[in-house]
Design a protein around this motif. Structure first.
Motif, PDB file in Angstrom:
ATOM      1  N   UNK A 167       0.833  -1.203   0.000  1.00 47.27           N
ATOM      2  CA  UNK A 167       0.000   0.000   0.000  1.00 47.27           C
ATOM      3  C   UNK A 167       0.866   1.252   0.000  1.00 47.27           C
ATOM      4  N   UNK A 168       0.296   2.320  -0.510  1.00 48.02           N
ATOM      5  CA  UNK A 168       0.959   3.619  -0.514  1.00 48.02           C
ATOM      6  C   UNK A 168       0.013   4.635   0.110  1.00 48.02           C
TER       7      UNK A 168
ATOM      8  N   UNK B  23       4.828  17.062   1.162  1.00 46.99           N
ATOM      9  CA  UNK B  23       4.155  15.789   0.975  1.00 46.99           C
ATOM     10  C   UNK B  23       5.190  14.686   0.769  1.00 46.99           C
ATOM     11  N   UNK B  24       4.896  13.541   1.366  1.00 46.99           N
ATOM     12  CA  UNK B  24       5.757  12.384   1.139  1.00 46.99           C
ATOM     13  C   UNK B  24       4.900  11.124   1.223  1.00 46.99           C
ATOM     14  N   UNK B  25       5.452   9.986   0.819  1.00 43.92           N
ATOM     15  CA  UNK B  25       4.702   8.732   0.771  1.00 43.92           C
ATOM     16  C   UNK B  25       5.240   7.736   1.784  1.00 43.92           C
ATOM     17  N   UNK B  26       4.320   6.964   2.370  1.00 45.96           N
ATOM     18  CA  UNK B  26       4.721   5.851   3.229  1.00 45.96           C
ATOM     19  C   UNK B  26       4.198   4.562   2.597  1.00 45.96           C
ATOM     20  N   UNK B  27       4.903   3.478   2.804  1.00 45.60           N
ATOM     21  CA  UNK B  27       4.535   2.199   2.200  1.00 45.60           C
ATOM     22  C   UNK B  27       4.435   1.129   3.278  1.00 45.60           C
ATOM     23  N   UNK B  28       3.535   0.179   3.084  1.00 48.07           N
ATOM     24  CA  UNK B  28       3.428  -0.945   4.010  1.00 48.07           C
ATOM     25  C   UNK B  28       3.149  -2.217   3.227  1.00 48.07           C
TER      26      UNK B  28
END
Length: 471
Positions: A46-47, A87-92
């Motif tokens: 996911x993002x 803004x930045x993105x996190x991933x799981x």
């Protein structure tokens, strides 16, 4: 002597060979299970896009002397642009599995929570973007849909057929290592976890780690019996305690998510607690069992059906309630609007009430607490109590009771009563004010546990209190 030693060594070798081969013969072979089922297990990534406002300077360096020699250096080094949002993105990562050939996939809610993009990766290296059909926080389940046909699926078996001690196997993506298989046994069934009262979890010792969440738990015949959901750990890593959602519970949630995009659950409207040995004795039960009603919510199905504080629920809709944790899943799975029989123990007598099941509300109204008027010190119990004002009763949503204003060393202290607790009843009798409390306290027997209902904060619960001999 040499011949004797040779015979001894030969005998030991035979024993070792028997032990090894016998043990090997008794262990299951998981190779075919993994081979046949892995294609239907998927990796989910996911993002989430996050906007962070203000400075990114280290803590303590936000207030720099204006025009000072280090101001320009730090602002350049940490790329600050006058506090503008960035803004930045996190991933799981997580796991899931295909439940229908036309693209429905099940996983955990916490795997896809707040995600802006969900990508499903198959064993053949295909990657498809998934739509979140619906999710349910209370059961920690989510239903996804990808645009695909003829996908491999998994067979399912009722978790009710599981037995403690039987072998189970998990396939998932721990730490992103796709299609990893781990095996163990069922450690316990029907486990209730804090904040997860509507799921009777399967407990196993299968190694589960971050990334396994949402993946399938198989029995030896290759059928899915559960969905790996969480672990109990003091370190953050696997410690031999993992929990899976029974597939029966999951599929009931899935059907509702397909139809409505959300889940409705049955509701009684009671606050319950476990029955301890002392409470069982004080209520005239032969052994600890059932769910003790500590509070009945106003205008709830329980209130309308006649359930009272102090009742012990022994059976719900024909199913026994051995302990309090067994009741919420039974009620949650009951059909809304259905009339069910609830067997209770009240004042030593068993009776069955007919209750019309309501729908579980999203949230219950919060309650506040406070204090004040007239005080009374009760010597036998070694505590001081005060009457409740009208305002306090309204805030606490109670019609009677007294507030504990002081606790000294003695029976009340040993029972766990604390300053600020509200005593609602004593020895099966509701308390209206401090005068009635005083009269009830005078009549308490010595050397025998008696029930006391108290409210602490927003939670009401029964405890037992015992007066020592000679008091």
């Amino acid at each position: 002597m040499k011949r004797f030693l040779k015979k001894q060594w030969a005998f030991l070798a035979i024993l070792l060979l028997i032990a090894v081969t016998g043990q090997a013969a008794g262990l299951p072979d998981f190779t075919e299970l993994v081979k046949n089922n892995s294609p239907a297990v998927v990796n989910i990534s996911t993002t989430q896009k996050i906007t962070q406002s203000g400075s990114r300077l280290p803590h303590g360096l936000h207030q720099l002397p204006e025009g000072g020699p280090f101001e320009d250096f730090f602002r350049r080094f940490f790329d600050e642009e006058d506090g503008e949002p960035r803004s930045f993105e996190t991933h799981s990562l997580g796991s899931g599995f295909v439940i229908s050939s036309d693209g429905y996939i099940i996983t955990n809610n916490h795997v896809i929570r707040d995600a802006d993009e969900v990508i499903v990766r198959f064993s053949d290296r295909r990657e498809l973007e998934a739509e979140v059909v619906g999710s349910d926080e209370r059961s920690d389940l989510a239903l996804l849909k990808v645009e695909a046909k003829n996908l491999p699926t998994l067979k399912q078996s009722s978790a009710s057929q599981l037995k403690v001690g039987e072998w189970v196997l998990a396939i998932g993506s721990p730490f992103g290592f796709e299609h990893s298989a781990t095996a163990g046994i069922v450690s316990a069934l029907g486990r209730s976890l804090p904040e997860e009262s509507y799921v009777p979890f399967i407990q196993t010792d299968v190694a589960i780690n971050p990334g396994n969440s949402g993946g399938p738990l198989f029995n030896l015949t290759g059928e899915v019996v559960g969905i790996n959901s969480q672990i109990y750990s003091r370190t953050g890593g696997f410690m031999g305690l993992s929990f899976a959602i029974p597939i029966d519970v999951a599929m009931e949630v899935v059907e509702q998510l397909k139809e409505k995009g959300q889940v409705a659950r049955g509701w009684l409207g009671v606050v319950i607690q476990d029955v301890t040995r002392e409470l069982a004795q004080s209520f005239g039960l032969g052994k600890p069992q059932g769910a003790l009603v500590a509070r009945v919510l106003a205008d709830s199905p329980a209130a309308k059906g006649g359930i009272q504080v102090g009742d012990i629920i022994l059976d719900f809709n024909g199913k026994p309630v051995p302990r309090s944790a067994a009741l919420p899943p039974l009620v949650g799975r009951a059909e809304i609007g259905e009339m069910v029989g609830v067997q209770i123990l009240r004042a030593g007598d068993e009776k069955t009430l007919k209750i019309k099941i309501g729908e579980l509300p999203e949230k219950e109204a919060p309650q506040k607490t406070r204090k004040k008027p007239e005080h009374l010190f009760e010597k036998r119990l070694a505590l001081e109590v005060a009457d409740l004002s009208k305002k306090e009763r309204a805030q606490l949503d109670v019609v009677s009771g007294v507030r504990v204003t002081k606790v000294e060393e003695g029976p009340a202290f040993e029972a766990g009563i604390q300053h600020g607790d509200i005593i609602l009843s004593l020895n099966h009798t509701e308390i209206k004010d401090i005068t009635e409390f005083k009269e009830l306290a005078k009549k308490l027997p010595v050397g025998k546990p008696v029930p006391l209902l108290l409210q602490r904060g927003q939670t009401a619960s029964f405890i037992t209190i015992t007066l020592p001999e000679g008091s």
